[in-house]
Design an enzyme around this catalytic site. Structure first.
Site, short mmCIF file in Angstrom:
data_model
loop_
_atom_site.label_atom_id
_atom_site.label_comp_id
_atom_site.label_asym_id
_atom_site.label_seq_id
_atom_site.Cartn_x
_atom_site.Cartn_y
_atom_site.Cartn_z
NE ARG A 1 -3.71 -2.14 2.73
CZ ARG A 1 -3.34 -3.26 3.26
NH1 ARG A 1 -2.36 -3.46 4.14
NH2 ARG A 1 -4.31 -4.28 3.59
CE LYS B 1 -6.73 -0.59 4.43
NZ LYS B 1 -8.00 -0.91 3.84
CG HIS C 1 -4.62 0.87 -4.03
ND1 HIS C 1 -4.09 0.66 -2.83
CD2 HIS C 1 -5.69 -0.15 -3.98
CE1 HIS C 1 -4.68 -0.18 -1.91
NE2 HIS C 1 -5.67 -0.69 -2.96
NE ARG D 1 -3.19 -3.38 -1.16
CZ ARG D 1 -2.87 -4.41 -0.44
NH1 ARG D 1 -1.67 -4.64 -0.19
NH2 ARG D 1 -3.63 -4.81 0.40
CG HIS E 1 -6.50 -8.83 0.76
ND1 HIS E 1 -6.44 -9.31 -0.69
CD2 HIS E 1 -6.38 -7.44 0.35
CE1 HIS E 1 -6.43 -8.25 -1.48
NE2 HIS E 1 -6.20 -6.88 -0.79
CE1 TYR F 1 -6.92 -6.37 -7.64
CE2 TYR F 1 -7.28 -7.71 -5.48
CZ TYR F 1 -6.92 -6.50 -6.14
OH TYR F 1 -6.50 -5.38 -5.36
#
Length: 314
Positions: A179, A206, A264, A267, A290, A299
């Site tokens: 990120r 995160k 991003h 990514r 994730h 995706y």
């Protein structure tokens, strides 16, 4: 600090009598102004990621400014006042309309702020539940750059002001799937050499969750080439999040690829290209950090390899 604290108020009676509201502890704040309430709200999220806190701070204070612009404050605001403030926030500072996903992020944060204000007794009514989120259209497929465009973007760093740094930055973004906040905060002690020649990145993502990501030997060599004796505590790239995205857009223009590109997009490309080339979805999910495989699975929907349309007669 006076005006920015939470207090748990114990009930006068501890026996079970009357409604729950009469006998259970309640939470109150000493905040007297809207800006003080935002500070208390941010403190209540102290365990969240730095990225989230920055976003909440920015959104909360812009919302308060929009409420004031409407001629009121949180304690007196009606649902109409809140809606007016939200409409004001649908426009960026330059006057252009904000993206649907950005608006939804703002609305979700404001709903949380309004709920918090009511929970701590700052407001007498919570209008948050009356505000509905609109489902933003997913434009993931448009943001996945082909592998050849990613390589063109990386090669275009040769003409930038800091070619070696920028190449290493773009390669780390793509091959590490990081990120933008992780790129900007990466320090040299997070870059761990492996006996294979690869590098192991100890990434803090995160929610301050850590994960470990391997990047190829060639990318590791490019990283080592830009260190120049920097201490382990120094930032690897020494460039802020906003500057990273501006750099990518400038480079995309030179490379002749989509100028809407951002960090991003690297990514997105990492996830899509890895899955296309046979990587297990669980491994891609682990690399990207994730929390749920469902997040990674988008995706596979963004670039389907099979379709029932192929079974129709032409």
């Amino acid at each position: 600090m006076i005006g920015t604290e939470l207090q748990i108020i114990q009930p006068e009676r501890t026996e079970i009598a009357g409604s729950d509201a009469e006998r259970l502890p309640t939470i109150h704040t000493t905040a007297r102004r809207d800006d003080e309430l935002v500070s208390v709200w941010l403190k209540s999220h102290a365990g969240g990621s730095r990225h989230t806190l920055r976003a909440y701070d920015r959104i909360g204070r812009r919302f308060i400014a929009a409420i004031e612009k409407a001629g009121t404050n949180l304690r007196r605001a009606t649902i109409d006042d809140v809606q007016t403030a939200l409409e004001d926030m649908r426009v960026r500072e330059d006057g252009s309309p904000a993206a649907a996903a950005t608006v939804n992020t703002q609305v979700a944060a404001i709903k949380a702020l309004l709920g918090f204000a009511h929970q701590v007794g700052y407001t007498t009514f919570n209008v948050g539940p009356l505000i509905k989120l609109k489902k933003a259209p997913r434009k993931l497929a448009q943001r996945i750059m082909p592998e050849v465009e990613i390589q063109l973007l990386i090669r275009a760093t040769a003409d930038s002001r800091h070619p070696e740094r920028d190449r290493a930055l773009f390669e780390t973004a793509y091959y590490g799937g990081l990120r933008v906040s992780e790129l900007a905060s990466l320090t040299w002690d997070q870059v761990i050499s492996r006996e294979t020649g690869e590098a192991q990145l100890a990434v803090i993502g995160k929610g301050d969750k850590d994960r470990h990501v391997l990047i190829p030997t060639e990318v590791h060599e490019h990283l080592k080439a830009i260190r120049n004796g920097a201490p382990v505590s120094a930032l690897v790239f020494g460039i802020k999040e906003r500057e990273i995205n501006l750099l990518i857009k400038r480079t995309a223009k030179r490379a002749g690829v989509n100028e809407a590109a951002s960090a991003h997009w690297f990514r997105h490309a990492h996830a899509s290209h890895a899955l296309d080339n046979g990587a297990p979805i669980s491994l891609v999910s682990q690399t990207l950090g994730h929390a749920d495989l469902k997040t990674t699975s988008v995706y596979t929907h963004a670039k389907p390899n099979e379709s029932s349309s192929r079974y129709l007669k032409r």
